[in-house]
Design a protein around this motif. Sequence first.
Motif, PDB file in Angstrom:
ATOM      1  N   UNK A  81       0.788  -1.234   0.000  1.00  0.00           N
ATOM      2  CA  UNK A  81       0.000   0.000   0.000  1.00  0.00           C
ATOM      3  C   UNK A  81       0.822   1.288   0.000  1.00  0.00           C
ATOM      4  N   UNK A  82       2.137   1.213   0.164  1.00  0.00           N
ATOM      5  CA  UNK A  82       2.971   2.415   0.113  1.00  0.00           C
ATOM      6  C   UNK A  82       4.027   2.307  -0.987  1.00  0.00           C
ATOM      7  N   UNK A  83       3.730   1.489  -1.996  1.00  0.00           N
ATOM      8  CA  UNK A  83       4.725   1.221  -3.026  1.00  0.00           C
ATOM      9  C   UNK A  83       5.221   2.497  -3.704  1.00  0.00           C
ATOM     10  N   UNK A  84       4.324   3.425  -3.964  1.00  0.00           N
ATOM     11  CA  UNK A  84       4.722   4.645  -4.682  1.00  0.00           C
ATOM     12  C   UNK A  84       5.362   5.674  -3.756  1.00  0.00           C
ATOM     13  N   UNK A  85       5.185   5.503  -2.451  1.00  0.00           N
ATOM     14  CA  UNK A  85       5.773   6.443  -1.490  1.00  0.00           C
ATOM     15  C   UNK A  85       6.343   5.686  -0.293  1.00  0.00           C
ATOM     16  N   UNK A  86       7.383   4.874  -0.505  1.00  0.00           N
ATOM     17  CA  UNK A  86       7.968   4.109   0.608  1.00  0.00           C
ATOM     18  C   UNK A  86       8.668   5.027   1.595  1.00  0.00           C
ATOM     19  N   UNK A  87       8.792   4.566   2.853  1.00  0.00           N
ATOM     20  CA  UNK A  87       9.534   5.346   3.842  1.00  0.00           C
ATOM     21  C   UNK A  87      10.338   4.417   4.740  1.00  0.00           C
ATOM     22  N   UNK A  88      11.046   5.005   5.695  1.00  0.00           N
ATOM     23  CA  UNK A  88      11.983   4.227   6.505  1.00  0.00           C
ATOM     24  C   UNK A  88      11.293   3.415   7.597  1.00  0.00           C
ATOM     25  N   UNK A  89       9.998   3.626   7.837  1.00  0.00           N
ATOM     26  CA  UNK A  89       9.287   2.854   8.848  1.00  0.00           C
ATOM     27  C   UNK A  89       8.524   1.678   8.249  1.00  0.00           C
ATOM     28  N   UNK A  90       7.762   1.928   7.184  1.00  0.00           N
ATOM     29  CA  UNK A  90       6.917   0.900   6.580  1.00  0.00           C
ATOM     30  C   UNK A  90       7.544   0.250   5.352  1.00  0.00           C
ATOM     31  N   UNK A  91       8.639   0.776   4.861  1.00  0.00           N
ATOM     32  CA  UNK A  91       9.157   0.291   3.591  1.00  0.00           C
ATOM     33  C   UNK A  91       8.123   0.536   2.504  1.00  0.00           C
ATOM     34  N   UNK A  92       7.824  -0.517   1.728  1.00  0.00           N
ATOM     35  CA  UNK A  92       6.798  -0.394   0.691  1.00  0.00           C
ATOM     36  C   UNK A  92       5.391  -0.614   1.249  1.00  0.00           C
ATOM     37  N   UNK A  93       5.280  -0.968   2.532  1.00  0.00           N
ATOM     38  CA  UNK A  93       3.976  -1.047   3.165  1.00  0.00           C
ATOM     39  C   UNK A  93       3.484  -2.463   3.394  1.00  0.00           C
ATOM     40  N   UNK A  94       2.166  -2.605   3.497  1.00  0.00           N
ATOM     41  CA  UNK A  94       1.511  -3.876   3.768  1.00  0.00           C
ATOM     42  C   UNK A  94       1.154  -4.540   2.445  1.00  0.00           C
ATOM     43  N   UNK A  95       1.643  -5.735   2.177  1.00  0.00           N
ATOM     44  CA  UNK A  95       1.343  -6.409   0.907  1.00  0.00           C
ATOM     45  C   UNK A  95      -0.131  -6.803   0.803  1.00  0.00           C
TER      46      UNK A  95
END
Length: 210
Positions: A81-95
Amino acid sequence: NASGIIAGFSSFGPTADLRIKPDVVGMGVAAVLSNAGGGLSQASGTSFSTPVIAGLAGCLWQLFPEENNIQIIKTLHESSDRYKNPNEQYGYGIPDMRKAVGTILAKHAVLTSSLSDCKLNLSWSSKDMNGMRYLIERKSNTDNNYKLIYEVNAEGNSFMQRNYTYNEDQPGGNFIYRVSQVIDTFGATTITVPLDSISVVISSNCKGQE
């Protein structure tokens, strides 16, 4: 946690060479696990969230053994869910595993067409099993949206590659046909995956023919 909020004990990135880390995140707060007595209990930690993601990745690879490990990882990233805006806490997010399955299905699906005596034949191939189905949609070059014209139920008790066809008499014109696969098994939330589309130009000589 169950609300998708990052845990305080989670490891934060990036790596020393500034790569995105973590890759993705999984349930690690009050995760359900097997205890020493063979029953179920709950505990928290990255030692429990990591096997959840590893297990999901293993299931995805089992469905698509034609993919390699790097392709599986890439698909998990893209489904998050964060593939287009990854960050240092979630990475790319929840698959989203349904989205991951759909991504690979569309990658390998093939759609072709042929025309004989004003009869259009669509042929496609995809992996499926009982509980899934296909939507055949069509729009003319003047339509803004596709219209559903037919549905085909998937066959078989095992998830494997299968071939399907759809035929219709077409009165002539310029059309775009699209085949979408509906993933809908065992009460899981339905997701519709556009597999492929194809443009068909049919001679006006076919007008009026049945």
